[in-house]
Design an enzyme around this catalytic site. Structure first.
Site, short mmCIF file in Angstrom:
data_model
loop_
_atom_site.label_atom_id
_atom_site.label_comp_id
_atom_site.label_asym_id
_atom_site.label_seq_id
_atom_site.Cartn_x
_atom_site.Cartn_y
_atom_site.Cartn_z
N TYR A 24 29.01 16.81 38.87
CA TYR A 24 28.13 17.18 37.74
C TYR A 24 28.88 18.15 36.85
O TYR A 24 28.43 19.23 36.53
CB TYR A 24 26.83 17.79 38.29
CG TYR A 24 25.66 17.73 37.34
CD1 TYR A 24 25.04 16.52 37.05
CD2 TYR A 24 25.16 18.89 36.74
CE1 TYR A 24 23.96 16.46 36.19
CE2 TYR A 24 24.06 18.84 35.89
CZ TYR A 24 23.48 17.62 35.62
OH TYR A 24 22.39 17.56 34.77
N GLY A 25 30.11 17.74 36.47
CA GLY A 25 30.97 18.60 35.65
C GLY A 25 31.09 18.07 34.23
O GLY A 25 30.12 17.59 33.65
N GLU A 80 42.03 14.70 41.54
CA GLU A 80 42.80 15.06 42.73
C GLU A 80 41.92 15.21 43.97
O GLU A 80 42.43 15.30 45.08
CB GLU A 80 43.63 16.33 42.48
CG GLU A 80 42.84 17.59 42.19
CD GLU A 80 42.41 17.76 40.73
OE1 GLU A 80 42.41 16.78 39.97
OE2 GLU A 80 42.04 18.90 40.37
N GLN A 82 39.34 12.96 44.51
CA GLN A 82 38.62 11.70 44.71
C GLN A 82 39.04 10.92 45.95
O GLN A 82 38.20 10.35 46.65
CB GLN A 82 38.80 10.81 43.47
CG GLN A 82 38.06 11.35 42.26
CD GLN A 82 38.21 10.47 41.02
OE1 GLN A 82 38.74 9.37 41.10
NE2 GLN A 82 37.74 10.96 39.89
N HIS A 104 38.57 7.25 34.86
CA HIS A 104 40.00 7.35 34.61
C HIS A 104 40.69 6.50 35.67
O HIS A 104 40.27 6.48 36.83
CB HIS A 104 40.42 8.83 34.71
CG HIS A 104 41.87 9.09 34.46
ND1 HIS A 104 42.65 8.32 33.63
CD2 HIS A 104 42.70 10.05 34.95
CE1 HIS A 104 43.88 8.80 33.62
NE2 HIS A 104 43.95 9.84 34.41
N GLU A 191 48.47 12.93 27.48
CA GLU A 191 48.19 14.29 27.94
C GLU A 191 49.46 15.11 28.08
O GLU A 191 49.50 16.29 27.76
CB GLU A 191 47.42 14.24 29.28
CG GLU A 191 45.98 13.84 29.07
CD GLU A 191 45.23 13.43 30.33
OE1 GLU A 191 44.04 13.14 30.20
OE2 GLU A 191 45.82 13.40 31.42
N GLU A 223 47.46 29.88 9.51
CA GLU A 223 48.35 28.78 9.15
C GLU A 223 48.58 27.83 10.33
O GLU A 223 48.47 26.63 10.18
CB GLU A 223 49.70 29.32 8.66
CG GLU A 223 49.61 30.06 7.33
CD GLU A 223 49.12 29.17 6.18
OE1 GLU A 223 49.20 27.93 6.28
OE2 GLU A 223 48.67 29.73 5.16
N SER A 248 47.66 18.65 -0.80
CA SER A 248 48.37 18.82 -2.08
C SER A 248 49.72 18.14 -2.03
O SER A 248 50.28 17.90 -0.95
CB SER A 248 48.57 20.30 -2.36
OG SER A 248 49.45 20.85 -1.39
P1 NAP Z 1 35.17 18.25 36.66
O1 NAP Z 1 34.31 18.72 35.56
O2 NAP Z 1 36.30 19.14 37.05
O3 NAP Z 1 34.27 17.92 37.95
C1 NAP Z 1 33.58 18.92 38.52
C2 NAP Z 1 32.49 18.36 39.41
O4 NAP Z 1 33.05 17.77 40.57
C3 NAP Z 1 31.58 19.47 39.87
O5 NAP Z 1 30.28 18.93 40.00
C4 NAP Z 1 32.18 19.82 41.22
O6 NAP Z 1 31.27 20.43 42.09
C5 NAP Z 1 32.53 18.44 41.73
N1 NAP Z 1 33.56 18.51 42.77
C6 NAP Z 1 34.77 19.10 42.69
N2 NAP Z 1 35.46 18.94 43.83
C7 NAP Z 1 34.65 18.22 44.66
C8 NAP Z 1 34.78 17.74 45.98
N3 NAP Z 1 35.90 17.95 46.68
N4 NAP Z 1 33.75 17.06 46.50
C9 NAP Z 1 32.62 16.83 45.79
N5 NAP Z 1 32.43 17.27 44.54
C10 NAP Z 1 33.44 17.94 43.97
O7 NAP Z 1 35.78 16.79 36.40
P2 NAP Z 1 35.84 16.01 35.01
O8 NAP Z 1 36.74 16.74 34.05
O9 NAP Z 1 34.45 15.65 34.59
O10 NAP Z 1 36.60 14.71 35.48
C11 NAP Z 1 35.91 13.74 36.25
C12 NAP Z 1 36.55 12.39 35.99
O11 NAP Z 1 36.35 12.02 34.63
C13 NAP Z 1 38.05 12.37 36.21
O12 NAP Z 1 38.39 11.11 36.73
C14 NAP Z 1 38.61 12.52 34.82
O13 NAP Z 1 39.93 12.01 34.66
C15 NAP Z 1 37.60 11.71 34.03
N6 NAP Z 1 37.52 12.00 32.61
C16 NAP Z 1 37.30 13.28 32.22
C17 NAP Z 1 37.15 13.58 30.88
C18 NAP Z 1 36.81 14.98 30.47
O14 NAP Z 1 36.25 15.14 29.40
N7 NAP Z 1 37.08 16.02 31.22
C19 NAP Z 1 37.23 12.56 29.92
C20 NAP Z 1 37.42 11.24 30.34
C21 NAP Z 1 37.55 10.99 31.70
P3 NAP Z 1 31.18 22.07 42.13
O15 NAP Z 1 30.53 22.44 40.85
O16 NAP Z 1 30.38 22.33 43.31
O17 NAP Z 1 32.59 22.54 42.22
MG MG Z 2 42.86 11.75 28.44
#
Ligand code: NAP
Ligand code: MG
Length: 322
Positions: A24-25, A80, A82, A104, A191, A223, A248
């Site tokens: 839920y991030g 990392e 997953q 991803h 990236e 700037e 410009s």
């Molecule tokens: P994130 O915000 O870092 O994910 C955090 C969430 O994962 C939190 O709910 C966290 O729980 C939970 N979590 C962390 N470690 C865990 C574990 N070991 N077991 C269970 N839950 C865990 O991740 P994100 O940036 O959304 O990325 C998620 C995926 O989306 C990735 O594959 C990324 O490449 C992809 N993606 C991301 C973006 C972006 O905007 N960031 C864009 C496109 C695709 P806690 O709160 O309890 O730590």
């Molecule tokens: Mg990207």
């Protein structure tokens, strides 16, 4: 390239499924909110800390409970983390023929996760941050997304991927087909070599060149930092050639003098080297190693960024604006 829109997607498909969002991030929260607002009623969130999703009205379960219950499990925890969660908590519980989705392609493409063959495995990768995914959805537009299918055991993996993307709002903007390999490699290359890697370094270098020469940090900041938003908005709206029309003649002439002296043949050679490393899986491997060691390299680079003098100037200028 074929582009799919809402009319190509059957929203009823994902609405008929039991969907578990893992994490839920950045992505998990906006995706869960968009799914709920798109009428996905059988929806749970699984993660470590359940306070926020619970407060926002979601049922929170453990990843193993989610896997046993769901028709579709969506992997939105950090890349990392997953593989371990999949191996220990999902694979033993996912029902035959259920679906596993990613935002991803990294874990599948670099074989950190090798899913059970009976599962459908697909990618829906919104092309931008989660905050924007949610904001666009609430404004009745959407964020472009890429989709791909890695395993289709049921015959309906692509239809479900399209349906899921539509529920995120992406059918309003455009859903583009790709492969896990292409998405993972292009995303990591960008990236490393363009967006998050090169642009901040370019900004630091410009800011430091001006301040070392005695220019005031405020002027250097305006700037070299603030105007990044102007060029990004212009390129987004009009393309690079169109951006040139909006600046410009002076700026355009300066660009023609300087651009190719900064991004040189050597820069391009280095980019090709970075692409080879990305494609070999080296970058993914280094990320996993850093995570396993408690993120020493990520922590060091965060500390270094926070301590850079550019931050104090930015802070002062942001306060002026309020
Ligand atoms: P994130 O915000 O870092 O994910 C955090 C969430 O994962 C939190 O709910 C966290 O729980 C939970 N979590 C962390 N470690 C865990 C574990 N070991 N077991 C269970 N839950 C865990 O991740 P994100 O940036 O959304 O990325 C998620 C995926 O989306 C990735 O594959 C990324 O490449 C992809 N993606 C991301 C973006 C972006 O905007 N960031 C864009 C496109 C695709 P806690 O709160 O309890 O730590
Ligand atoms: Mg990207």
């Amino acid at each position: 390239m074929k582009v799919y829109f809402d009319e190509d997607c059957d929203l009823a498909l994902v609405r008929s499924k039991r969907v578990a969002v893992l994490g839920y991030g950045n992505q998990g929260r906006p995706q869960a909110l968009n799914l709920r607002d798109s009428g996905v009623e059988q929806l749970v969130v699984a993660g470590r800390s359940g306070e926020r999703p619970q407060a926002e009205g979601f049922e929170v379960v453990t990843p193993s409970e989610a896997a046993a219950w769901a028709d579709l499990a969506v992997m939105l925890i950090p890349d990392e983390a997953q593989a371990q969660v999949y191996k220990q908590e999902l694979e033993p519980h996912l029902r035959p023929g259920s679906a596993l989705a990613f935002a991803h392609g990294l874990n599948i493409h670099f074989k950190l996760i090798e899913p059970r063959p009976d599962l459908d495995v697909f990618l829906v990768a919104p092309k931008g941050p989660g905050t924007a995914l949610r904001q666009l959805y609430t404004q009745d537009t959407g964020m472009i997304a890429l989709i791909a299918v890695a395993q289709d055991s049921t015959g309906s993996a692509e239809a479900l991927a399209l349906s899921y993307a539509a529920a995120l709002g992406s059918g309003r903007a455009g859903i583009l087909p790709t492969s896990f390999a292409e998405e993972a490699e292009a995303d990591l290359f960008n990236e490393e070599a363009v967006l998050w890697g090169a642009i901040p370094e370019l900004i630091y270098a410009g800011f430091e060149t001006l301040t070392e020469a005695g220019f005031s940090p405020e002027v250097a900041y305006f700037e070299c930092v603030s105007e990044v938003k102007l060029i990004a908005d212009l390129i987004y709206e009009r393309g690079i050639a169109g951006m040139r029309e909006a600046i410009s003649n002076t700026a355009e002439f300066a660009a023609l003098q300087g651009g190719a002296r900064i991004v040189t043949a050597d820069t391009r050679t280095e980019m090709r080297r970075i692409l080879r490393e990305v494609r070999s899986g080296q970058l993914a491997q280094k990320l996993i190693e850093d995570a396993a060691a408690g993120y020493p390299r990520l922590k060091e680079s965060r500390a270094k960024a926070a301590a850079h003098p550019i931050e104090a100037v930015g802070e002062r200028l942001r306060q002026l604006k309020q």
